[in-house]
Motif scaffolding. Structure first.
Motif, PDB file in Angstrom:
ATOM      1  N   THR A 119       0.829  -1.207   0.000  1.00 39.58           N
ATOM      2  CA  THR A 119       0.000   0.000   0.000  1.00 39.58           C
ATOM      3  C   THR A 119       0.865   1.260   0.000  1.00 39.58           C
ATOM      4  OG1 THR A 119      -1.743  -1.173   1.213  1.00 39.58           O
ATOM      5  CG2 THR A 119      -1.813   1.238   1.223  1.00 39.58           C
ATOM      6  N   VAL A 120       1.887   1.255   0.832  1.00 38.38           N
ATOM      7  CA  VAL A 120       2.807   2.394   0.866  1.00 38.38           C
ATOM      8  C   VAL A 120       3.487   2.555  -0.486  1.00 38.38           C
ATOM      9  CG1 VAL A 120       4.905   3.298   1.936  1.00 38.38           C
ATOM     10  CG2 VAL A 120       3.167   2.177   3.349  1.00 38.38           C
ATOM     11  N   ARG A 121       3.882   1.444  -1.084  1.00 39.72           N
ATOM     12  CA  ARG A 121       4.524   1.506  -2.389  1.00 39.72           C
ATOM     13  C   ARG A 121       3.600   2.105  -3.446  1.00 39.72           C
ATOM     14  NH1 ARG A 121       6.287  -3.112  -2.155  1.00 39.72           N
ATOM     15  NH2 ARG A 121       4.792  -4.353  -3.313  1.00 39.72           N
ATOM     16  N   ALA A 122       2.329   1.719  -3.422  1.00 34.66           N
ATOM     17  CA  ALA A 122       1.369   2.250  -4.396  1.00 34.66           C
ATOM     18  C   ALA A 122       1.148   3.746  -4.215  1.00 34.66           C
ATOM     19  CB  ALA A 122       0.046   1.497  -4.263  1.00 34.66           C
ATOM     20  N   VAL A 123       1.215   4.220  -2.972  1.00 33.50           N
ATOM     21  CA  VAL A 123       1.034   5.656  -2.707  1.00 33.50           C
ATOM     22  C   VAL A 123       2.288   6.437  -3.072  1.00 33.50           C
ATOM     23  CG1 VAL A 123       0.652   7.366  -0.889  1.00 33.50           C
ATOM     24  CG2 VAL A 123      -0.699   5.258  -0.913  1.00 33.50           C
ATOM     25  N   LEU A 124       3.454   5.888  -2.749  1.00 35.11           N
ATOM     26  CA  LEU A 124       4.708   6.611  -2.961  1.00 35.11           C
ATOM     27  C   LEU A 124       5.086   6.729  -4.431  1.00 35.11           C
ATOM     28  CD1 LEU A 124       7.211   5.502  -0.160  1.00 35.11           C
ATOM     29  CD2 LEU A 124       6.198   7.744  -0.528  1.00 35.11           C
ATOM     30  N   LYS A 125       4.750   5.719  -5.216  1.00 30.66           N
ATOM     31  CA  LYS A 125       5.216   5.723  -6.617  1.00 30.66           C
ATOM     32  C   LYS A 125       4.774   6.953  -7.383  1.00 30.66           C
ATOM     33  CE  LYS A 125       5.518   2.905 -10.781  1.00 30.66           C
ATOM     34  NZ  LYS A 125       5.188   1.629 -11.445  1.00 30.66           N
ATOM     35  N   PRO A 126       3.478   7.332  -7.395  1.00 27.25           N
ATOM     36  CA  PRO A 126       3.113   8.562  -8.129  1.00 27.25           C
ATOM     37  C   PRO A 126       3.696   9.828  -7.506  1.00 27.25           C
ATOM     38  CG  PRO A 126       1.216   7.685  -6.927  1.00 27.25           C
ATOM     39  CD  PRO A 126       2.284   6.638  -6.868  1.00 27.25           C
ATOM     40  N   VAL A 127       3.851   9.823  -6.190  1.00 22.84           N
ATOM     41  CA  VAL A 127       4.451  10.997  -5.542  1.00 22.84           C
ATOM     42  C   VAL A 127       5.894  11.166  -5.989  1.00 22.84           C
ATOM     43  CG1 VAL A 127       5.115  12.003  -3.327  1.00 22.84           C
ATOM     44  CG2 VAL A 127       2.916  10.846  -3.549  1.00 22.84           C
ATOM     45  N   VAL A 328      20.759  -4.617  -8.421  1.00 25.78           N
ATOM     46  CA  VAL A 328      21.140  -3.417  -9.144  1.00 25.78           C
ATOM     47  C   VAL A 328      20.540  -3.415 -10.533  1.00 25.78           C
ATOM     48  CG1 VAL A 328      23.082  -2.083  -9.992  1.00 25.78           C
ATOM     49  CG2 VAL A 328      23.243  -3.283  -7.829  1.00 25.78           C
ATOM     50  N   GLY A 329      20.420  -4.585 -11.127  1.00 29.84           N
ATOM     51  CA  GLY A 329      19.937  -4.643 -12.499  1.00 29.84           C
ATOM     52  C   GLY A 329      18.462  -4.709 -12.634  1.00 29.84           C
ATOM     53  N   GLY A 330      17.712  -4.827 -11.509  1.00 32.93           N
ATOM     54  CA  GLY A 330      16.265  -4.967 -11.603  1.00 32.93           C
ATOM     55  C   GLY A 330      15.581  -3.668 -11.901  1.00 32.93           C
ATOM     56  N   GLY A 331      14.331  -3.743 -12.277  1.00 37.74           N
ATOM     57  CA  GLY A 331      13.543  -2.536 -12.558  1.00 37.74           C
ATOM     58  C   GLY A 331      12.900  -2.010 -11.307  1.00 37.74           C
ATOM     59  N   VAL A 332      12.425  -0.798 -11.386  1.00 34.97           N
ATOM     60  CA  VAL A 332      11.742  -0.168 -10.261  1.00 34.97           C
ATOM     61  C   VAL A 332      10.259  -0.437 -10.405  1.00 34.97           C
ATOM     62  CG1 VAL A 332      11.273   1.999  -9.127  1.00 34.97           C
ATOM     63  CG2 VAL A 332      13.489   1.601 -10.170  1.00 34.97           C
ATOM     64  N   HIS A 333       9.662  -0.988  -9.370  1.00 33.55           N
ATOM     65  CA  HIS A 333       8.248  -1.322  -9.429  1.00 33.55           C
ATOM     66  C   HIS A 333       7.468  -0.324  -8.593  1.00 33.55           C
ATOM     67  CE1 HIS A 333       9.277  -5.045 -11.404  1.00 33.55           C
ATOM     68  NE2 HIS A 333      10.177  -5.261 -10.489  1.00 33.55           N
TER      69      HIS A 333
END
Length: 333
Positions: A119-127, A328-333
């Motif tokens: 939930t925190v991740r979903a809120v932080l991503k657009p911010v 390091v090589g992974g994407g940002v979700h």
């Protein structure tokens, strides 16, 4: 439709005015603390003779990176002194270091929280997307309204601009730790806090330090914009050079920013893997200890009172060599 308009800017202005009117005491405290930190660090850097600071910087470069970087640091900082930029360079360095520390203190806990809570991740991503894509100059407008002209609005704008990569890469590092390694910690009875401290943070440290490196670089890139808000340093000199079309002054101030950036970039990049740089002092000490540790002596048995956290960390060290770099090589979700 010609007369239809959504006054988003007016709403934001009303919010800024409300904050200014109702939280003036809090803004004064923030302004005092930030001014105290920047001014104090600036005095610490300028009080000793410049040769002392150069030697300390060169020793740091040698300890974490290489003797070649130490020599390059002496040459670079010597060039800054020769261009008569020592005082503005140290003012800029103090601003960048304070902003980077504040940004990291905010970013790392947020990144850990985001990695452990969807939930925190979903809120932080657009911010974070908003913070990264908003033009940096825009941050100066409310900052100047809140704190006036000087170093504080430049510092606030720098922290906001440099914060997102620290959060993203911390989250990426924690989530990139091999799930089997974390499960091994749970199997040994380790608590979530023990798993975080003993397994996830150590294995994610290279990625987290990459985030710290990006925070520092972005903070330094804001030096010129902070100079537009009245912050002393090389950025202010660049702004003055632009306003007067002074090419020598602009080139020298810009070169000073580049030299500081190279030093900070190399040092912070090396901190992500301490002891792995063969030319560094830490690397040489590690190689000296290796034969003694790997000799023919009998290995001591693990202490009976070893905790579950230590057992999990040992297994993580043995079973997760590859996952150390996968983050390091992974994407940002």
């Amino acid at each position: 439709m010609d007369d239809f308009r959504i006054p988003v800017g007016t709403w934001i202005e009303s919010g800024v005015d409300w904050i200014k009117d109702n939280l003036d005491g809090l803004l004064d405290v923030i302004s005092f603390v930030m001014s105290f930190l920047v001014d104090g660090l600036t005095r610490m850097l300028l009080t000793p003779h410049f040769a002392v600071i150069i030697v300390i910087a060169a020793l740091i470069a040698w300890v974490v990176r290489s003797w070649q970087l130490a020599i390059g640091t002496v040459v670079s900082f010597g060039l800054i002194v020769a261009m008569d930029l020592w005082v503005p360079a140290m003012q800029t360095l103090a601003l960048v270091l304070v902003a980077a520390v504040i940004a990291v203190l905010i970013a790392v806990p947020l990144g850990i929280w985001s990695a452990r809570n969807a939930t925190v991740r979903a809120v932080l991503k657009p911010v974070l997307d908003f913070m990264q894509t908003m033009p940096a100059f825009v941050y100066l407008i409310p900052a100047i309204v809140f704190f006036g002209i000087g170093v504080v609005p430049g510092l606030v704008a720098t922290v906001i601009f440099a914060l997102p990569p620290g959060v993203r890469l911390t989250e990426l590092g924690i989530r990139g730790v091999d799930s089997e390694t974390v499960e091994a910690g749970h199997a040994f009875g380790a608590k979530p806090g023990q798993i975080l401290r003993g397994i996830q943070l150590p294995l994610a440290m290279p990625t987290i330090m990459a985030g710290v490196n990006q925070v520092i670089m972005l903070a330094l890139s804001m030096a010129v914009i902070a100079g537009m808000a009245g912050a002393d340093g090389l950025g202010k000199m660049v702004v003055e050079a632009i306003s007067t079309i002074n090419i020598p002054k602009g080139v020298e101030a810009g070169l000073g920013v580049v030299l500081i950036a190279v030093f900070l970039d190399r040092v912070t990049a090396a901190l992500g893997a301490p002891g792995e740089n063969r030319s560094s002092l830490l690397g040489m000490l590690a190689r000296r200890r290796t034969p003694r540790d790997g000799g023919g002596g009998t290995a001591s048995a693990p202490a009976p009172e070893a905790t579950a956290q230590q057992d999990a960390a040992d297994e993580a060290e043995q079973a997760a060599v590859a996952p150390r770099r996968n983050a390091v090589g992974g994407g940002v979700h």
